[in-house]
Write a protein that holds these residues in place. Structure first.
Motif, PDB file in Angstrom:
ATOM      1  N   LYS A   1      38.079  34.192  37.082  1.00 31.19           N
ATOM      2  CA  LYS A   1      39.099  34.066  36.031  1.00 31.19           C
ATOM      3  C   LYS A   1      38.658  34.855  34.801  1.00 31.19           C
TER       4      LYS A   1
ATOM      5  N   ARG B   1      33.958  25.744  34.557  1.00 35.71           N
ATOM      6  CA  ARG B   1      35.114  25.632  33.652  1.00 35.71           C
ATOM      7  C   ARG B   1      34.990  26.686  32.553  1.00 35.71           C
ATOM      8  N   TYR B   2      36.004  26.808  31.721  1.00 35.32           N
ATOM      9  CA  TYR B   2      35.878  27.686  30.561  1.00 35.32           C
ATOM     10  C   TYR B   2      34.948  27.047  29.543  1.00 35.32           C
TER      11      TYR B   2
ATOM     12  N   TYR C   1      34.697  31.784  32.028  1.00 35.25           N
ATOM     13  CA  TYR C   1      34.865  30.835  33.135  1.00 35.25           C
ATOM     14  C   TYR C   1      33.575  30.863  33.953  1.00 35.25           C
TER      15      TYR C   1
END
Lengths: 428, 428
Positions: A28, A305-306, A319
């Motif tokens: 991402k 996760r971000y 990410y």
């Protein structure tokens, strides 16, 4: 068998390998920390050189290494590929073990590979000065060296506790003409916030990053430089694996297992990505193992996760596997590899199951370092010793199974400037 | 041109070269310090292993290197021979410059070459422990390493001021299992004389030698080991020059000038003696240059006469250039190479006009170190930087004369464990 693969100049690659060209799907994208929208490359222009941003978003498989950079590399590259005859004998294992020794570089680690490229890109567009942060000084000394080669000044914010306790790398940065400031300093807004409270504030990497980024953003002719995590930095490190491919061929060996330690992920990416390509493209089944400290277990216990790339929220959201931007390893941890996050590309490969993450205890890592010192006659950096610990496990597993394996790992640096980490860990 | 001569195992010699077999006349013999008569080899048996004494008096041209020693060497030997492309370019000289890099060894200097051989000789005759002295720890760490490889315990008396100020090499010695004692200690008669006056006595190499010799002489199963000066030690170091001969041939170059720094003389002897043979036997006219600090000018300003090998008169009297057994360099001197005398064989070659002695100022030496670091990407040891300073002079002279010269020097070690010597000498 030869112990050293020769250092022929034709082993130096002419292109970096960009793994993104071979990935079926990409990680991402980074987000703008203010808008939380996908980052626009121009968002980065206040911080980084345009040339660096172009490399960060490059999609072609092979990105040329400029002649000036190749010439700078040729002073210490190709680095040797060494057959670990002594370690193998001590472990009495059927596995053949090889390592790429990046410690022969000017500051004793792989960091120079990207520092030179980043200094080149900056010099090309008239940037006069690069700023950066450094903890114990590995990255700072690499950038100072690169600056001295490419005519770029370097301003390095060094975490005050390291600055005072470990003068070695500070001296090295100064020998290369770098300007080293204790952080927090009174020369930036970010620094003054902490400096005003306490002129002896011990500092942190997070504060030092803020100071370096602030100085770059506010000063004409200055940009900021980062030593790991980003896609372009990992790509620059692929010179390690590309050389290793040719050198392994010279030694008549094909690795089935590749190991590297991870902090931000760049040395692991450097040795492994050219071989990951073999799995992606040629259907090989090479195992890839990252090794991190149990006390900073980003890939083994972190969350995908971000999260912020820095500790103050100025850098893009990435990410990645993360322990959270406020994570600080316990004080007992001596071995480096303290970053709270992990390169998005390495995170992606772990998430896809292509790379196996592993964590090792400090005791096990120092045991491995001692064994390596005695058998291979090189004092490994505490960071690189994490890779050695995992290699020992793999070699002993091969012995148990009676299986001839071929293990390759990246010895990312030597430990002479970090020898105090081994104090009291010696006389066993 | 190739930058690195490959490290093929066939470059490792199978024999040491004993220059005494080719000298038309020999240096005057050592004398017994009590009787002042020519020394009887058996006089040394209380101090040294019998095997070492045999090597010290050996007269054959080639002395075999035992398989076990060759195996231990093969971990880090052959060391690389490197073409100094960066230095040459910076100096804009027609001279081609090559260096043999001994810093790749386990403790970062050439000292391991003789340490391994001495530990082997001791182990072979059932000696369990070797004692020695060390200043900053270069020699002590080499012997500790060798002991760990060959099953010999090591007891090292380390000058207290270094022990406290420079923990790096002490930590390294302990990682190899060596026992390190601050000297003067309260464990020997010699040590107690000074320790009783002041438990914080800073110590000296002379006192540390006395402690190490006393412990060896008084303890069953223990002998003493010395890291330079003696004929056998110099002979062990000829592996450097013997490898360099083959590697220079691979690079298609024949040296007309060979340079090494000198403290006791062993690293210079190591690189040069196999080439001195060409002058002695084959009528070549290679120039040989020793480089010493102006602040410890043994060969350039000392006197050729019998003097004590140590500072307390326990060791044999050696016929050598000397500044007097009480000589202490001024405190400003930071670059090692502090021994008051010089190996009798090196002294002899200087006296015969075969070797040219030269002295360099500390400022010039540090300038050379900085230049080398920036151009060749290796931080040289302060000691080895003396050789670099003279090489720069020779290369610039060649430029003035417009003469293509071929210069070879010994880069005897790296400076990572001595980086504090460069403090304040950096930002020029």
């Amino acid at each position: 068998m030869l112990r050293f693969a020769s250092r022929k100049s034709e082993y130096l690659p002419t292109h970096f390998y960009n793994i993104k060209a071979d990935l079926p799907d990409l990680p991402k994208p980074p987000l703008n920390p203010r808008t939380k929208e996908a980052l626009n490359p121009s968002d980065l222009e206040a911080i980084f050189s345009r040339g660096f941003i172009q490399q960060e978003i490059a999609s072609e498989r092979e990105v040329p290494i400029p002649d000036e950079v190749l010439e700078a590399y040729s002073i210490f590259r190709p680095t040797p590929l060494i057959y670990a005859a002594g370690l193998r004998k001590a472990l009495d294992t059927p596995a053949r073990i090889f390592y790429k020794y990046e410690g022969v570089g000017p500051v004793g680690s792989h960091k120079t590979n990207t520092a030179i490229m980043q200094a080149y890109l900056a010099a090309r567009e008239g940037i006069t000065t690069l700023t950066t942060e450094t903890g114990a000084g590995q990255w700072g000394s690499a950038l100072a060296y690169a600056g001295s080669k490419l005519g770029i000044q370097t301003k390095i914010f060094m975490v005050r506790s390291s600055y005072r306790q470990k003068p070695g790398r500070r001296i090295l940065m100064e020998m290369f003409g770098g300007t080293v400031r204790e952080s927090p300093s009174d020369t930036t807004d970010a620094g003054r916030r902490f400096f005003a409270q306490d002129p002896n504030h011990p500092g942190s990497l997070g504060i030092a990053i803020s100071e370096a980024v602030e100085l770059a953003v506010k000063s004409p002719g200055m940009k900021y430089s980062l030593g790991s995590v980003l896609d372009a930095v990992l790509m620059h490190q692929t010179v390690i694996g590309l050389e290793a491919e040719k050198q392994m061929a010279e030694l008549g060996a094909e690795p089935d297992t590749i190991v590297g330690c991870v902090g931000g992920g760049s040395n692991f990416a450097g040795i492994s990505f050219p071989f990951v390509r073999r799995n992606l493209r040629d259907g090989k089944a090479i195992r890839f193992i990252t090794v991190e400290p149990e006390s900073c277990p980003t890939l083994t216990r972190g969350e995908l996760r971000y999260d912020c790339g820095d500790s103050v929220g100025m850098a893009p959201l990435l990410y990645m596997y993360t322990l959270g931007m406020d994570f600080v390893p316990p004080p007992i941890h001596a071995g480096g590899l303290r970053y709270h996050g992990m390169a998005p590309l390495v995170s992606h490969l772990v998430n896809k199951g292509i790379v196996e993450p592993k964590a090792c205890s400090q005791e096990k890592v120092f045991d491995a370092a001692r064994l390596f010192l005695k058998t291979e006659a090189i004092l490994p950096a505490p960071e690189s010793s994490h890779a050695i610990a995992a290699v020992v496990d793999e070699a002993l597993a091969a012995k148990k199974e009676g299986k001839e394996r071929v293990i390759l790992f990246n010895l990312s640096g030597h430990g002479f400037l970090d020898i105090s980490a081994f104090n009291g860990n010696g006389s066993k």
